[in-house]
Write a protein that holds these residues in place. Structure first.
Motif, mmCIF file in Angstrom:
data_model
loop_
_atom_site.group_PDB
_atom_site.id
_atom_site.type_symbol
_atom_site.label_atom_id
_atom_site.label_comp_id
_atom_site.label_asym_id
_atom_site.label_seq_id
_atom_site.Cartn_x
_atom_site.Cartn_y
_atom_site.Cartn_z
ATOM 1 N N VAL A 211 0.889 -1.172 0.000
ATOM 2 C CA VAL A 211 0.000 0.000 0.000
ATOM 3 C C VAL A 211 0.920 1.213 0.000
ATOM 4 C CG1 VAL A 211 -1.933 -1.121 1.214
ATOM 5 C CG2 VAL A 211 -0.141 -0.007 2.544
ATOM 6 N N PRO A 212 0.446 2.381 -0.436
ATOM 7 C CA PRO A 212 1.364 3.522 -0.495
ATOM 8 C C PRO A 212 1.972 3.835 0.875
ATOM 9 C CG PRO A 212 -0.670 3.991 -1.660
ATOM 10 C CD PRO A 212 -0.885 2.695 -0.930
ATOM 11 N N MET A 213 3.282 3.881 0.911
ATOM 12 C CA MET A 213 3.998 4.204 2.137
ATOM 13 C C MET A 213 4.929 5.374 1.853
ATOM 14 S SD MET A 213 3.175 2.469 4.801
ATOM 15 C CE MET A 213 2.118 1.080 5.225
ATOM 16 N N SER A 214 5.273 6.121 2.903
ATOM 17 C CA SER A 214 6.003 7.371 2.701
ATOM 18 C C SER A 214 7.480 7.286 3.083
ATOM 19 C CB SER A 214 5.299 8.465 3.513
ATOM 20 O OG SER A 214 6.054 9.633 3.560
ATOM 21 N N LYS A 215 7.783 6.644 4.222
ATOM 22 C CA LYS A 215 9.164 6.618 4.720
ATOM 23 C C LYS A 215 9.422 5.291 5.435
ATOM 24 C CE LYS A 215 10.197 11.064 3.860
ATOM 25 N NZ LYS A 215 9.035 11.257 2.944
ATOM 26 N N VAL A 216 10.732 4.995 5.603
ATOM 27 C CA VAL A 216 11.124 3.739 6.245
ATOM 28 C C VAL A 216 12.000 4.023 7.462
ATOM 29 C CG1 VAL A 216 12.284 1.514 5.918
ATOM 30 C CG2 VAL A 216 11.138 2.606 3.976
ATOM 31 N N TRP A 217 11.709 3.320 8.538
ATOM 32 C CA TRP A 217 12.508 3.363 9.769
ATOM 33 C C TRP A 217 13.147 1.982 9.938
ATOM 34 C CZ3 TRP A 217 14.511 6.001 13.745
ATOM 35 C CH2 TRP A 217 14.787 5.321 14.933
ATOM 36 N N PHE A 218 14.465 1.947 10.198
ATOM 37 C CA PHE A 218 15.123 0.647 10.345
ATOM 38 C C PHE A 218 15.430 0.320 11.801
ATOM 39 C CE2 PHE A 218 16.499 1.527 5.878
ATOM 40 C CZ PHE A 218 15.840 0.453 5.303
ATOM 41 N N ALA A 219 15.320 -0.955 12.143
ATOM 42 C CA ALA A 219 15.738 -1.460 13.455
ATOM 43 C C ALA A 219 16.418 -2.812 13.221
ATOM 44 C CB ALA A 219 14.539 -1.554 14.388
ATOM 45 N N GLY B 49 12.370 -7.891 14.596
ATOM 46 C CA GLY B 49 10.931 -7.678 14.521
ATOM 47 C C GLY B 49 10.405 -7.018 15.787
ATOM 48 N N SER B 50 10.945 -7.440 16.934
ATOM 49 C CA SER B 50 10.497 -6.861 18.208
ATOM 50 C C SER B 50 10.750 -5.361 18.234
ATOM 51 C CB SER B 50 11.253 -7.489 19.385
ATOM 52 O OG SER B 50 11.107 -8.869 19.388
ATOM 53 N N GLU B 51 11.942 -4.963 17.843
ATOM 54 C CA GLU B 51 12.262 -3.530 17.831
ATOM 55 C C GLU B 51 11.399 -2.789 16.805
ATOM 56 O OE1 GLU B 51 16.404 -2.705 17.164
ATOM 57 O OE2 GLU B 51 16.999 -3.914 18.861
ATOM 58 N N GLY B 52 11.085 -3.449 15.701
ATOM 59 C CA GLY B 52 10.212 -2.818 14.701
ATOM 60 C C GLY B 52 8.839 -2.535 15.293
ATOM 61 N N ASN B 53 8.272 -3.546 15.999
ATOM 62 C CA ASN B 53 6.948 -3.350 16.604
ATOM 63 C C ASN B 53 7.008 -2.380 17.771
ATOM 64 O OD1 ASN B 53 5.213 -4.926 14.986
ATOM 65 N ND2 ASN B 53 6.059 -6.793 15.894
ATOM 66 N N ASP B 54 8.091 -2.439 18.529
ATOM 67 C CA ASP B 54 8.256 -1.501 19.635
ATOM 68 C C ASP B 54 8.309 -0.075 19.090
ATOM 69 O OD1 ASP B 54 9.537 -0.311 22.138
ATOM 70 O OD2 ASP B 54 9.446 -2.441 22.630
ATOM 71 N N LEU C 166 13.528 -10.282 5.219
ATOM 72 C CA LEU C 166 14.091 -9.066 4.618
ATOM 73 C C LEU C 166 15.557 -9.275 4.250
ATOM 74 C CD1 LEU C 166 14.055 -6.022 3.932
ATOM 75 C CD2 LEU C 166 14.216 -5.531 6.377
ATOM 76 N N SER C 167 16.295 -9.933 5.134
ATOM 77 C CA SER C 167 17.690 -10.267 4.797
ATOM 78 C C SER C 167 17.840 -11.776 4.656
ATOM 79 C CB SER C 167 18.624 -9.785 5.900
ATOM 80 O OG SER C 167 18.312 -10.468 7.097
ATOM 81 N N SER C 168 16.717 -12.463 4.550
ATOM 82 C CA SER C 168 16.693 -13.925 4.603
ATOM 83 C C SER C 168 17.452 -14.415 5.843
ATOM 84 C CB SER C 168 17.272 -14.525 3.320
ATOM 85 O OG SER C 168 17.138 -15.920 3.344
ATOM 86 N N ALA C 169 17.425 -13.615 6.892
ATOM 87 C CA ALA C 169 18.049 -13.960 8.182
ATOM 88 C C ALA C 169 19.566 -14.034 8.124
ATOM 89 C CB ALA C 169 17.473 -15.269 8.732
ATOM 90 N N TYR C 170 20.169 -13.591 7.025
ATOM 91 C CA TYR C 170 21.639 -13.668 6.974
ATOM 92 C C TYR C 170 22.255 -12.640 7.921
ATOM 93 C CZ TYR C 170 22.080 -17.223 3.326
ATOM 94 O OH TYR C 170 22.064 -18.403 2.629
ATOM 95 N N LEU C 171 21.556 -11.541 8.173
ATOM 96 C CA LEU C 171 21.982 -10.569 9.181
ATOM 97 C C LEU C 171 20.729 -9.965 9.811
ATOM 98 C CD1 LEU C 171 25.012 -8.700 7.576
ATOM 99 C CD2 LEU C 171 25.062 -10.188 9.567
ATOM 100 N N PRO C 172 20.842 -9.484 11.064
ATOM 101 C CA PRO C 172 19.645 -8.912 11.702
ATOM 102 C C PRO C 172 19.284 -7.547 11.111
ATOM 103 C CG PRO C 172 21.388 -9.411 13.315
ATOM 104 C CD PRO C 172 21.996 -9.513 11.959
ATOM 105 N N TYR D 245 22.411 0.754 15.697
ATOM 106 C CA TYR D 245 22.541 -0.027 14.458
ATOM 107 C C TYR D 245 21.340 0.119 13.524
ATOM 108 C CZ TYR D 245 26.338 -1.972 17.182
ATOM 109 O OH TYR D 245 27.466 -2.104 17.937
ATOM 110 N N SER D 246 20.566 1.179 13.705
ATOM 111 C CA SER D 246 19.425 1.404 12.805
ATOM 112 C C SER D 246 19.936 1.571 11.367
ATOM 113 C CB SER D 246 18.722 2.680 13.277
ATOM 114 O OG SER D 246 17.624 2.957 12.473
ATOM 115 N N GLY D 247 19.526 0.698 10.486
ATOM 116 C CA GLY D 247 19.968 0.779 9.088
ATOM 117 C C GLY D 247 21.425 0.407 8.906
ATOM 118 N N HIS D 248 21.942 -0.480 9.765
ATOM 119 C CA HIS D 248 23.360 -0.871 9.670
ATOM 120 C C HIS D 248 23.728 -1.169 8.208
ATOM 121 C CE1 HIS D 248 27.041 -3.161 10.105
ATOM 122 N NE2 HIS D 248 27.119 -2.725 11.358
#
Ligand code: PLP
Length: 489
Positions: free
Chosen positions: A133-141, A144-149, A315-321, A351-354
């Protein structure tokens, strides 16, 4: 209705009861064995810590495609993609190369104080391009827990900025799993995230999960069931006061709660209630994003229109967090104004967007496209779900449910009524143990056995997985018959 024996409602059981094979116990008797060193040194998540000390665990050494090998050379089909995450399987050299290249060039930089780097920019742009769906911006963590937090924090920030700081209650499903930070564990609806931790925090509420087989009233079809749940949500919001409810978090298909696929019209009905009370919807796509359900996002498969979307794992196929939280323009405009008022946007992770994780995730998204993973999932779905549905002829199998390459097989005491086994019997965990003995790693969620194989699995591997699982089911049947636990039929 009370959970347990004699009821249709399956109670949760511990996700890992510590039931382990005798071999593992044997291996513990050698003090220098990896199993003994593990028990002597590690605290394991979602594990019975006491039993683990006595029985040890399964130490995995290497992976190749959908297969893993333990330190004794035994091979297993990794039927759960690890923890629902290793979507592209083992041995993806492109991901290894992407990490090595980025590590040599710029192993670390951050995104605070107006700084940036190319891998985060590339990944954010790509996510916005493919967003369901149309989204405007991305925040990295980082998880998944940090994303929901982060999403919960943004909900609070958003309503605060709108002059409604009391609009901060969060509603989610009973049996949902949204993570393990304090806020995400509070929104989760799993007893083991709350018990003895003093959670959930105040202001986190839970509604009935959209699982027709378990929660429908007698004679209630899927449509009527979905309407009843939407009415239940509406009544809860009205009772709490709509001016106090900020957001509803939902997995499009619930994973750790037992692979629960809602009725097709469920989210439309829920969305109407949320719109009526001006409540934000957050899609937790930590499991369902990136092809898992036969579309790039579960939001498309289940027809949601979220204001924010959290993804991680595949998102990274779990190769990195790494995890990503996408926010729509409605949310971004408000939080951007508020950050101007406060001075800065006060959410931050080192490490946001490492850059290395971001570079690997960007490469993973290229692989999903280059390898036509969504098409592959659609082509495999009939073999996978069709093959599992054939198990409905088995005396223990009450329901087979799923989408794409995600499924749950529920074992029941009485197929004709759907009556559950007494949770104390631990039938599901026994079956998962037997599957492991037959060389396939699956997970028991109560008496539901969950399946989430790497998306690269082929037809022969699916057949092998199901065959091995059938052997585990037969062993489980023999066990319950021996114990006299099966309903007379
Ligand atoms: C739907 C869902 N949300 C959030 C999480 C938490 O993700 P993580 O373990 O990366 O913190 C999980 C983990 O299994 C999940 O399944």
């Amino acid at each position: 209705m009370p959970a347990g024996f004699g009821s249709r409602l399956a109670a949760d059981s511990s996700p890992n009861t510590g039931r382990v094979s005798e071999n593992m116990t044997d291996n513990l008797s050698h003090p220098n064995s990896p199993e003994a060193r593990d028990s002597a040194s590690l605290i394991h998540p979602l594990t019975n810590l006491k039993t683990h000390l006595e029985k040890g665990g399964l130490v995995i050494e290497e992976g190749d495609g959908v297969w893993v090998t333990d330190i004794h050379g035994k091979k297993y089909i990794e039927g759960m993609s690890g923890l629902w995450c290793l979507s592209l399987g083992y041995g993806q050299e492109r991901l290894v190369e992407a990490a090595a290249k980025q590590m040599r060039r710029l192993p670390y930089y951050h995104l605070t104080n107006h700084k940036s780097h190319q891998p985060a920019i590339d990944l954010a742009e790509k996510l916005l391009e493919i967003a369901p769906v149309p989204m405007s911006k991305v925040w990295f963590a980082n998880s998944g827990s940090e994303g929901n937090d982060s999403a919960a924090r943004i909900v609070w920030y958003y309503w605060h900025a709108k002059g409604q700081p009391e609009k901060r209650k969060i509603i989610a499903h009973q049996r949902a799993y949204h993570g393990n930070t304090i806020a995400s564990a509070s929104m989760s609806g799993m007893y083991y995230n709350h018990a003895s931790f003093g959670l959930p925090l105040d202001g986190f509420l839970h509604v009935t999960p959209p699982h027709h087989y378990r929660y429908a009233n007698p004679g209630e079809d899927e449509e009527a069931f979905a309407s009843r749940l939407a009415d239940e949500l509406d009544a809860l919001i009205i009772a709490e006061g709509p001016e106090t409810v900020g957001a509803f978090f939902a997995e499009p298909i619930m994973g750790s709660g037992g692979v629960i696929v809602p009725p097709p019209t469920y989210f439309k009905k829920i969305q109407a209630v949320l719109d009526k009370h001006d409540i934000l919807l957050i899609a937790d796509e930590v499991i369902t994003a990136f092809g898992r359900t036969g579309n790039m996002f579960g939001t498309t498969t289940m027809d949601l229109t979220p204001d924010m979307l959290v993804c991680a794992k595949g998102l990274s196929s779990a190769y990195l967090p790494i995890s990503a939280l996408m926010v729509n323009a409605r949310v971004f405009e408000v939080i951007s104004e508020e950050s101007d008022r406060v001075g800065v946007f006060g959410l931050s992770f080192t490490y946001s967007g490492h850059p290395v994780s971001a570079a690997v995730a960007r490469e993973a998204l290229r692989i999903y496209e280059d390898e036509n993973i969504v098409e592959h999932v659609r082509a495999m779905e009939p073999h996978f779900l069709g093959g599992l549905k054939k198990l409905l002829d088995h005396p223990l199998v009450g329901e087979v449910r799923g989408k794409g390459l995600l499924a749950g097989v529920e074992l029941v005491h009485d197929k004709s009524t759907g009556e559950a086994f007494d949770p104390a019997y631990q039938v599901g965990p026994y079956c998962a143990d037997r599957a492991e003995a037959h060389g396939v790693i699956l997970r028991a969620i109560g008496d539901t056995i969950s399946f989430c194989p790497p998306l690269v699995i082929d037809k022969q591997e699916i057949e092998e997985l199901i065959l091995r699982f059938r052997h585990a089911l037969d062993d489980t049947l023999a066990m319950v018959q021996e114990q006299g636990w099966l309903s007379a039929r």
